[in-house]
Design a protein around this motif. Sequence first.
Motif, PDB file in Angstrom:
ATOM      1  N   GLU A  82      14.918 -65.288 -32.261  1.00 32.20           N
ATOM      2  CA  GLU A  82      14.287 -65.809 -31.053  1.00 32.20           C
ATOM      3  C   GLU A  82      14.606 -64.842 -29.919  1.00 32.20           C
ATOM      4  OE1 GLU A  82      13.051 -69.787 -32.524  1.00 32.20           O
ATOM      5  OE2 GLU A  82      12.559 -68.664 -30.720  1.00 32.20           O
ATOM      6  N   MET A  83      13.573 -64.344 -29.259  1.00 37.40           N
ATOM      7  CA  MET A  83      13.752 -63.409 -28.152  1.00 37.40           C
ATOM      8  C   MET A  83      13.236 -64.057 -26.872  1.00 37.40           C
ATOM      9  SD  MET A  83      12.442 -59.929 -29.999  1.00 37.40           S
ATOM     10  CE  MET A  83      13.023 -58.922 -28.640  1.00 37.40           C
ATOM     11  N   ASN A  84      14.055 -64.086 -25.847  1.00 38.03           N
ATOM     12  CA  ASN A  84      13.696 -64.716 -24.576  1.00 38.03           C
ATOM     13  C   ASN A  84      13.776 -63.690 -23.443  1.00 38.03           C
ATOM     14  OD1 ASN A  84      13.522 -67.437 -25.720  1.00 38.03           O
ATOM     15  ND2 ASN A  84      15.743 -67.270 -25.912  1.00 38.03           N
ATOM     16  N   SER A  85      13.204 -64.073 -22.316  1.00 35.01           N
ATOM     17  CA  SER A  85      13.240 -63.216 -21.116  1.00 35.01           C
ATOM     18  C   SER A  85      12.834 -61.790 -21.455  1.00 35.01           C
ATOM     19  CB  SER A  85      14.648 -63.242 -20.505  1.00 35.01           C
ATOM     20  OG  SER A  85      15.050 -64.551 -20.202  1.00 35.01           O
ATOM     21  N   LEU A  86      11.735 -61.661 -22.142  1.00 39.40           N
ATOM     22  CA  LEU A  86      11.307 -60.342 -22.614  1.00 39.40           C
ATOM     23  C   LEU A  86      10.955 -59.412 -21.463  1.00 39.40           C
ATOM     24  CD1 LEU A  86       9.303 -61.512 -25.706  1.00 39.40           C
ATOM     25  CD2 LEU A  86      11.183 -59.879 -25.737  1.00 39.40           C
ATOM     26  N   LYS A  87      11.293 -58.132 -21.649  1.00 36.33           N
ATOM     27  CA  LYS A  87      11.062 -57.105 -20.640  1.00 36.33           C
ATOM     28  C   LYS A  87      10.105 -56.050 -21.186  1.00 36.33           C
ATOM     29  CE  LYS A  87      15.968 -57.511 -19.415  1.00 36.33           C
ATOM     30  NZ  LYS A  87      17.246 -56.763 -19.275  1.00 36.33           N
ATOM     31  N   PHE A  88       9.575 -55.240 -20.291  1.00 36.55           N
ATOM     32  CA  PHE A  88       8.701 -54.146 -20.732  1.00 36.55           C
ATOM     33  C   PHE A  88       9.422 -53.258 -21.755  1.00 36.55           C
ATOM     34  CE2 PHE A  88       5.279 -55.157 -18.105  1.00 36.55           C
ATOM     35  CZ  PHE A  88       5.676 -55.351 -16.792  1.00 36.55           C
ATOM     36  N   ASP A  89      10.710 -53.037 -21.537  1.00 34.00           N
ATOM     37  CA  ASP A  89      11.484 -52.155 -22.416  1.00 34.00           C
ATOM     38  C   ASP A  89      11.680 -52.714 -23.812  1.00 34.00           C
ATOM     39  OD1 ASP A  89      13.812 -50.804 -19.905  1.00 34.00           O
ATOM     40  OD2 ASP A  89      11.719 -50.335 -20.413  1.00 34.00           O
ATOM     41  N   ASP A  90      11.325 -53.974 -24.023  1.00 39.40           N
ATOM     42  CA  ASP A  90      11.423 -54.553 -25.362  1.00 39.40           C
ATOM     43  C   ASP A  90      10.230 -54.171 -26.232  1.00 39.40           C
ATOM     44  OD1 ASP A  90      12.782 -57.488 -23.828  1.00 39.40           O
ATOM     45  OD2 ASP A  90      13.878 -55.976 -24.990  1.00 39.40           O
ATOM     46  N   THR A  91       9.236 -53.530 -25.647  1.00 42.00           N
ATOM     47  CA  THR A  91       8.074 -53.084 -26.400  1.00 42.00           C
ATOM     48  C   THR A  91       8.489 -52.061 -27.453  1.00 42.00           C
ATOM     49  OG1 THR A  91       6.538 -53.480 -24.572  1.00 42.00           O
ATOM     50  CG2 THR A  91       5.850 -51.902 -26.263  1.00 42.00           C
ATOM     51  N   ALA A  92       8.179 -52.349 -28.709  1.00 42.19           N
ATOM     52  CA  ALA A  92       8.583 -51.478 -29.809  1.00 42.19           C
ATOM     53  C   ALA A  92       8.017 -52.029 -31.113  1.00 42.19           C
ATOM     54  CB  ALA A  92      10.110 -51.408 -29.909  1.00 42.19           C
ATOM     55  N   VAL A  93       8.147 -51.236 -32.154  1.00 39.73           N
ATOM     56  CA  VAL A  93       7.926 -51.745 -33.503  1.00 39.73           C
ATOM     57  C   VAL A  93       9.259 -52.295 -33.992  1.00 39.73           C
ATOM     58  CG1 VAL A  93       7.259 -51.222 -35.871  1.00 39.73           C
ATOM     59  CG2 VAL A  93       6.079 -50.105 -33.969  1.00 39.73           C
ATOM     60  N   TYR A  94       9.255 -53.525 -34.435  1.00 36.94           N
ATOM     61  CA  TYR A  94      10.466 -54.190 -34.907  1.00 36.94           C
ATOM     62  C   TYR A  94      10.461 -54.200 -36.431  1.00 36.94           C
ATOM     63  CZ  TYR A  94      11.691 -55.649 -30.233  1.00 36.94           C
ATOM     64  OH  TYR A  94      12.062 -55.652 -28.916  1.00 36.94           O
ATOM     65  N   TYR A  95      11.578 -53.741 -36.986  1.00 33.49           N
ATOM     66  CA  TYR A  95      11.716 -53.632 -38.436  1.00 33.49           C
ATOM     67  C   TYR A  95      12.796 -54.584 -38.943  1.00 33.49           C
ATOM     68  CZ  TYR A  95       9.163 -49.232 -37.946  1.00 33.49           C
ATOM     69  OH  TYR A  95       8.227 -48.279 -37.656  1.00 33.49           O
TER      70      TYR A  95
END
Length: 125
Positions: A82-95
């Motif tokens: 669970e990811m909260n308070s998402l930021k622009f820097d969280d943009t990525a491919v998640y593996y």
Amino acid sequence: QVQLVESGGGLVQPGGSLRLSCAASGFRMLGYALGWFRQAPGKEREGVSCIQMNDGFTYYGDSVKGRVTLSRDNAKKMVTMEMNSLKFDDTAVYYCATNLFGGCEDWEASKISYWGQGTQVTVSS
């Protein structure tokens, strides 16, 4: 053969929340670690979260600490982040990733046994 199947991901607005799940199959290890890495364009792959499936010990990367919770379902060999308070820097491919021979103290890309195919998370307004 070992498979890691990811679900979730997509487009979310800054400050929003997202859930990623990973189901593992094809092995019978009991003491293994399962979790997530991410890789943004032009950056190295970084460890996001990890959980030891036998005792529930968790690790969170500094960049997500306090905003991410990783839970496990041993019977299904599944983890959910669970990811909260998402930021622009969280943009990525998640593996999704697993270390079949170590725990979360070894949560480095070079020590991963198997990888999922990756799922895109984009934080944008």
